[in-house]
Design a protein around this motif. Structure first.
Motif, short mmCIF file in Angstrom:
data_model
loop_
_atom_site.label_atom_id
_atom_site.label_comp_id
_atom_site.label_asym_id
_atom_site.label_seq_id
_atom_site.Cartn_x
_atom_site.Cartn_y
_atom_site.Cartn_z
N VAL A 1 -7.12 2.14 7.78
CA VAL A 1 -7.72 1.06 7.44
C VAL A 1 -7.45 -0.14 8.31
O VAL A 1 -6.41 -0.30 9.05
CB VAL A 1 -7.12 0.72 6.05
CG1 VAL A 1 -7.68 1.73 5.05
CG2 VAL A 1 -5.72 0.62 5.90
N ASP A 2 -8.45 -1.03 8.36
CA ASP A 2 -8.11 -2.53 9.00
C ASP A 2 -7.85 -3.65 7.86
O ASP A 2 -8.55 -3.44 6.70
CB ASP A 2 -9.25 -2.86 9.85
CG ASP A 2 -9.47 -2.03 10.97
OD1 ASP A 2 -8.80 -1.16 11.29
OD2 ASP A 2 -10.79 -1.79 11.24
N VAL A 3 -6.97 -4.34 8.15
CA VAL A 3 -6.32 -5.23 6.98
C VAL A 3 -6.34 -6.86 7.45
O VAL A 3 -5.85 -6.93 8.48
CB VAL A 3 -4.90 -5.01 6.48
CG1 VAL A 3 -4.80 -6.01 5.43
CG2 VAL A 3 -4.84 -3.27 6.21
N VAL B 1 -6.25 -13.20 10.54
CA VAL B 1 -5.85 -12.48 11.48
C VAL B 1 -6.19 -11.01 10.80
O VAL B 1 -6.17 -10.72 9.66
CB VAL B 1 -4.09 -12.47 11.35
CG1 VAL B 1 -3.59 -11.22 12.29
CG2 VAL B 1 -3.88 -13.88 12.17
N SER B 2 -6.49 -10.01 11.77
CA SER B 2 -6.55 -8.50 11.31
C SER B 2 -5.82 -7.77 12.05
O SER B 2 -5.40 -8.00 13.27
CB SER B 2 -8.12 -8.18 11.77
OG SER B 2 -9.07 -9.04 10.98
N THR B 3 -5.17 -6.69 11.42
CA THR B 3 -4.27 -5.69 11.78
C THR B 3 -5.05 -4.36 11.64
O THR B 3 -5.36 -3.93 10.42
CB THR B 3 -3.24 -5.65 11.03
OG1 THR B 3 -2.23 -6.93 11.15
CG2 THR B 3 -2.11 -4.65 11.65
N GLN B 4 -5.37 -3.70 12.71
CA GLN B 4 -6.22 -2.61 12.75
C GLN B 4 -5.52 -1.14 12.64
O GLN B 4 -4.25 -1.06 13.52
CB GLN B 4 -7.02 -2.48 14.23
CG GLN B 4 -8.00 -3.67 13.97
CD GLN B 4 -9.03 -3.79 15.25
OE1 GLN B 4 -8.54 -3.50 16.32
NE2 GLN B 4 -10.04 -4.13 15.10
N ASN B 5 -6.05 -0.44 12.38
CA ASN B 5 -5.71 1.14 12.41
C ASN B 5 -4.45 1.47 11.67
O ASN B 5 -3.49 2.07 12.23
CB ASN B 5 -5.72 1.50 13.81
CG ASN B 5 -6.26 2.93 14.07
OD1 ASN B 5 -6.73 3.69 13.39
ND2 ASN B 5 -5.68 3.55 15.18
N LEU B 6 -4.26 0.92 10.64
CA LEU B 6 -3.02 1.24 9.65
C LEU B 6 -3.26 2.51 9.03
O LEU B 6 -4.25 2.49 8.43
CB LEU B 6 -2.47 0.04 8.83
CG LEU B 6 -2.18 -1.37 9.80
CD1 LEU B 6 -2.04 -2.44 8.46
CD2 LEU B 6 -1.03 -1.21 10.67
N GLU B 7 -2.10 3.22 9.04
CA GLU B 7 -2.30 4.47 8.17
C GLU B 7 -1.95 4.21 6.63
O GLU B 7 -1.23 3.55 6.24
CB GLU B 7 -1.29 5.44 8.64
CG GLU B 7 -1.17 6.88 7.87
CD GLU B 7 0.05 7.65 8.19
OE1 GLU B 7 0.33 8.78 7.62
OE2 GLU B 7 0.75 7.21 9.26
#
Length: 210
Positions: A108-110, A171-177
């Motif tokens: 997911v991207d948050v 801010v976006s944090t990408q590719n979290l499991e």
């Protein structure tokens, strides 16, 4: 659905099947309620407007109260639109839960609003090195130095790193499991940190750069 609204609860750690410690962020995800269906014929595009979080009705103006009343679930703290190709399978007032969208192992991207730190200098804000502590440096230890040339371009370039307001921005944090989904509690456990302070609202999308 292309996304869901959540609230950052905080960070903790869990153990996986091999006994390894995994740092996770706990996000309360929904349930989100469909408030409005937007369609190409009437609005020019297809999207679902969903509400999240309870809010006292008297803290919402009459126009928004009437808009939210269609869903029959009271007033919402957050309204957010998600684009969709087909909205016919959803109904106003329908609840969208995290278990219907994500499962353990997904990426997911948050997105969220980062913590605000107020006015900060270039060393704290941009990790500048500062000036030498000796060899004649006088009252100029934590300054940013020169910000441009005299003749060309004759101005300060856009984007120049200088002192200013630090944080409190999208801010976006990408590719979290996604480590675990607790559907009965509407909780998602995401590996690593997500933007924002505790109790901050975040938006979760399927990862686009997996």
């Amino acid at each position: 659905m292309t996304g869901i609204i959540g609230r950052k609860i905080g960070m903790t750690q869990i153990y996986n099947a091999e006994g390894n410690v995994i740092p996770v962020t706990v996000v309360q995800t929904g349930p989100c309620v469909v408030v409005q269906k937007k369609q190409t014929a009437t609005d020019g595009y297809n999207a679902l407007q969903v509400g999240f979080g309870a809010k006292k009705a008297q803290r919402v103006n009459k126009a928004v109260q009437g808009h939210m009343a269609r869903a029959g679930k009271g007033a919402f703290e957050v309204l957010k639109e998600f684009r969709l190709d087909d909205v016919s399978q959803y109904e106003i007032g329908q609840e969208i839960k995290v278990g219907d969208m994500f499962k353990a192992g997904d990426r997911v991207d948050v997105s969220g609003i980062s913590k605000g730190h107020g006015f900060a200098g270039v060393i704290k804000r941009w990790s500048f090195a500062g000036f030498p502590g000796s060899h004649g440096t006088h009252e100029y230890f934590r300054h940013g130095g020169s910000i441009g040339n005299r003749s060309f371009p004759g101005r300060v370039r856009k984007g120049k790193k200088m002192a200013g307001h630090w944080g409190n921005e999208q801010v976006s944090t990408q590719n979290l499991e996604v480590v675990e989904i607790r559907a009965e509690e509407n909780l998602m456990l995401v590996r690593g940190a997500v933007p924002g302070a505790k109790q901050g609202v975040v938006i979760l999308h399927p990862a686009v750069k997996r």
